[in-house]
Enzyme design. Structure first.
Site, short mmCIF file in Angstrom:
data_model
loop_
_atom_site.label_atom_id
_atom_site.label_comp_id
_atom_site.label_asym_id
_atom_site.label_seq_id
_atom_site.Cartn_x
_atom_site.Cartn_y
_atom_site.Cartn_z
N ARG A 2 17.22 -3.99 16.09
CA ARG A 2 17.74 -2.17 16.72
C ARG A 2 18.56 -2.54 17.63
O ARG A 2 17.90 -1.37 18.41
CB ARG A 2 16.81 -1.58 15.68
N ARG A 6 20.77 4.96 18.87
CA ARG A 6 21.31 6.29 19.42
C ARG A 6 21.27 6.42 20.33
O ARG A 6 21.27 7.82 21.66
CB ARG A 6 20.63 7.93 18.70
N ARG A 15 30.67 5.20 16.70
CA ARG A 15 29.68 5.83 14.92
C ARG A 15 30.37 6.65 14.73
O ARG A 15 30.76 7.30 13.65
CB ARG A 15 28.10 6.03 15.13
N ASP A 51 22.91 -3.53 8.45
CA ASP A 51 21.05 -2.75 7.97
C ASP A 51 20.74 -3.64 6.59
O ASP A 51 21.62 -4.31 6.09
CB ASP A 51 21.67 -1.72 7.64
N TYR A 126 12.74 0.54 -1.37
CA TYR A 126 13.65 1.42 -1.25
C TYR A 126 14.50 1.54 -2.36
O TYR A 126 14.83 3.07 -2.69
CB TYR A 126 14.97 1.14 0.02
O1 CP3 Z 1 20.43 -2.99 16.56
C1 CP3 Z 1 21.09 -3.52 15.75
O2 CP3 Z 1 21.95 -2.41 15.32
C2 CP3 Z 1 20.90 -3.82 14.93
C3 CP3 Z 1 21.27 -4.02 13.39
C4 CP3 Z 1 19.74 -2.96 12.35
C5 CP3 Z 1 20.08 -2.53 12.26
N1 CP3 Z 1 19.26 -1.93 10.94
C6 CP3 Z 1 21.27 -0.94 12.37
C7 CP3 Z 1 20.71 0.04 12.08
C8 CP3 Z 1 19.05 -3.76 11.57
C9 CP3 Z 1 18.47 -5.24 11.67
C10 CP3 Z 1 18.15 -2.86 10.94
C11 CP3 Z 1 17.01 -3.24 10.60
C12 CP3 Z 1 16.64 -1.65 9.58
N2 CP3 Z 1 17.27 -0.27 8.39
C13 CP3 Z 1 14.86 -1.48 8.56
C14 CP3 Z 1 13.94 -2.98 8.88
C15 CP3 Z 1 13.71 -3.24 10.61
C16 CP3 Z 1 12.43 -2.20 10.98
O3 CP3 Z 1 13.15 -1.71 12.63
O4 CP3 Z 1 12.15 -1.31 10.32
C17 CP3 Z 1 15.12 -0.83 7.89
C18 CP3 Z 1 13.58 -0.44 7.11
C19 CP3 Z 1 16.36 0.41 8.00
C20 CP3 Z 1 16.81 1.22 7.79
C21 CP3 Z 1 16.81 1.67 7.71
N3 CP3 Z 1 18.60 2.01 8.53
C22 CP3 Z 1 16.68 2.88 9.10
C23 CP3 Z 1 15.03 3.37 8.51
C24 CP3 Z 1 17.31 3.60 9.45
C25 CP3 Z 1 17.27 4.82 10.13
C26 CP3 Z 1 18.29 6.39 9.67
C27 CP3 Z 1 17.54 7.43 10.97
O5 CP3 Z 1 18.53 8.18 11.52
O6 CP3 Z 1 16.53 7.28 11.33
C28 CP3 Z 1 18.93 3.08 8.98
C29 CP3 Z 1 20.07 3.37 10.15
C30 CP3 Z 1 20.41 1.82 10.47
N4 CP3 Z 1 20.28 1.24 10.81
C31 CP3 Z 1 20.22 3.07 12.08
C32 CP3 Z 1 20.63 1.53 12.49
C33 CP3 Z 1 20.60 1.07 14.07
C34 CP3 Z 1 20.67 3.95 12.80
C35 CP3 Z 1 21.53 4.44 13.79
C36 CP3 Z 1 22.69 5.24 13.23
O7 CP3 Z 1 22.61 5.89 11.74
O8 CP3 Z 1 23.80 5.08 13.25
#
Ligand code: CP3
Length: 321
Positions: A2, A6, A15, A51, A126
């Site tokens: 990740r 943000r 975004r 994701d 999920y």
């Molecule tokens: O750095 C990267 O962008 C790599 C790609 C990536 C994302 N999510 C993009 C993302 C990866 C490898 C993930 C993995 C992911 N997604 C996991 C497993 C890894 C971990 O860290 O535990 C899980 C559980 C998810 C599910 C998920 N998607 C969550 C919990 C969230 C956060 C929601 C929030 O706003 O708090 C997401 C959204 C998400 N996926 C973001 C990113 C960069 C957050 C930013 C956004 O919404 O633009």
């Protein structure tokens, strides 16, 4: 892990208010966001902007991602009837945008590109909870009360994850990471009974690929040996287990990834330096340590702390050869 997110203003700009899943489906934007952290600091690898729910959405499971919350599904999986909605993924047909982004990145990058997938337990959570969960109670209730449906669910998820991982390597990814952040909710005996066989089948399904695979979990200090036995050239750990202790348990024939507490990066640089050096000391300069955070970068992390951290780790690994 990740790397995007943000903490980078240029990420927030691109975004905008669009749904994150929509952004991921536009290959040019996925490529651009993947590259953003590398323009800021000389990282040793890039991770595809996508994701863990993307392959599920690609076969028609209508997840959305709520900001500040995570993946949400309005009709959660509670029965055999729901599990029947899963089908094996056909990446070229179901998610051509993923492969297009990987191909473009493999072309452009001069560091390795990591492809990835969520592991079946985390994806099952999920699907069954319908969103993020603290205790994964409904997921575990299904697992304990209806093992046949659980087997069907986990098996169907392996048939989504394996083609997703294989296709990313086919398109040019040079390493893979399997994310199982919620599996630490299980006792070792339950991991062994309800998860391990499916993880074995997952790793067998990609065993002929020549790329290294990182197998990552959170809160898994009691599961490390089982995770290693399931598969992966490297085991990813969070910050709760001291790295040297984890590595002793795994044996030094397995590589290790980790494990600075991401919250440390919110503190002044002196604290970051002290804590990062502690991780590096515990790794002892051994080959097979992939320095990383114990979990994702937190949104308010100062970019400067990350930049200095990358430089510190590079300086140390040069010194240690
Ligand atoms: O750095 C990267 O962008 C790599 C790609 C990536 C994302 N999510 C993009 C993302 C990866 C490898 C993930 C993995 C992911 N997604 C996991 C497993 C890894 C971990 O860290 O535990 C899980 C559980 C998810 C599910 C998920 N998607 C969550 C919990 C969230 C956060 C929601 C929030 O706003 O708090 C997401 C959204 C998400 N996926 C973001 C990113 C960069 C957050 C930013 C956004 O919404 O633009």
């Amino acid at each position: 892990m990740r790397q995007a997110g943000r903490y980078l203003p240029e990420y927030r700009d691109i975004r905008g208010d669009r749904d994150i899943l929509e952004t991921i489906r536009i290959p040019d934007e996925a490529v651009e966001i993947t590259l953003q952290p590398l323009r800021r600091m000389p990282l040793d690898a890039a991770i595809l902007f996508s994701d863990i729910v993307v392959p599920l959405v690609a076969i028609g499971i209508p997840f959305r991602i709520e900001a500040g919350r995570g993946p949400v599904l309005d009709e959660p999986f509670r029965s055999r009837r729901h599990v029947a909605r899963l089908r094996p993924l056909e990446p070229e047909v179901d998610e051509p945008y993923t492969l297009e982004a990987v191909r473009a990145l493999a072309d452009e990058l001069d560091v390795p590109l990591l492809g990835f997938a969520g592991a079946p337990f985390t994806l099952a959570s999920y699907l069954v909870e319908g969103g993020p969960s603290r205790d994964h109670a409904r997921t575990k209730a299904l697992m304990f009360a209806d093992p046949l449906t659980w087997e069907a669910l986990m098996g169907a998820l392996v048939d989504v994850v394996v083609p997703h991982l294989r296709a990313q390597v086919g398109a040019g990814a040079s390493a893979l990471q399997v994310f199982d952040p919620w599996v630490g909710a299980l006792a070792p005996a339950h991991y062994r009974a309800y998860v391990l066989p499916h993880m074995r089948r997952l790793f067998e399904g990609i065993a002929d690929l020549t790329v290294p695979v990182i197998h990552f979990g959170v809160g898994t200090s009691e599961l490390l040996e089982l995770m290693r036995d399931a598969g992966g050239a490297a085991i990813g750990i969070d910050h709760r287990t001291p790295l040297d202790r984890a590595w002793e348990r795994l044996g030094h024939a397995t590589a290790i990834q980790g494990n600075l507490d991401p919250a440390v990066l919110l503190a002044p640089w002196e604290v970051v330096e002290r804590e990062a050096l502690d991780v590096l000391d515990r790794a002892g300069g051994r080959a097979g340590h992939v320095f990383n955070l114990g979990h994702g970068v937190l949104p308010d992390t100062p970019v400067e702390n990350l930049q200095r951290l990358v430089d510190l780790v590079h300086a140390r690994s040069e010194r240690d050869g």
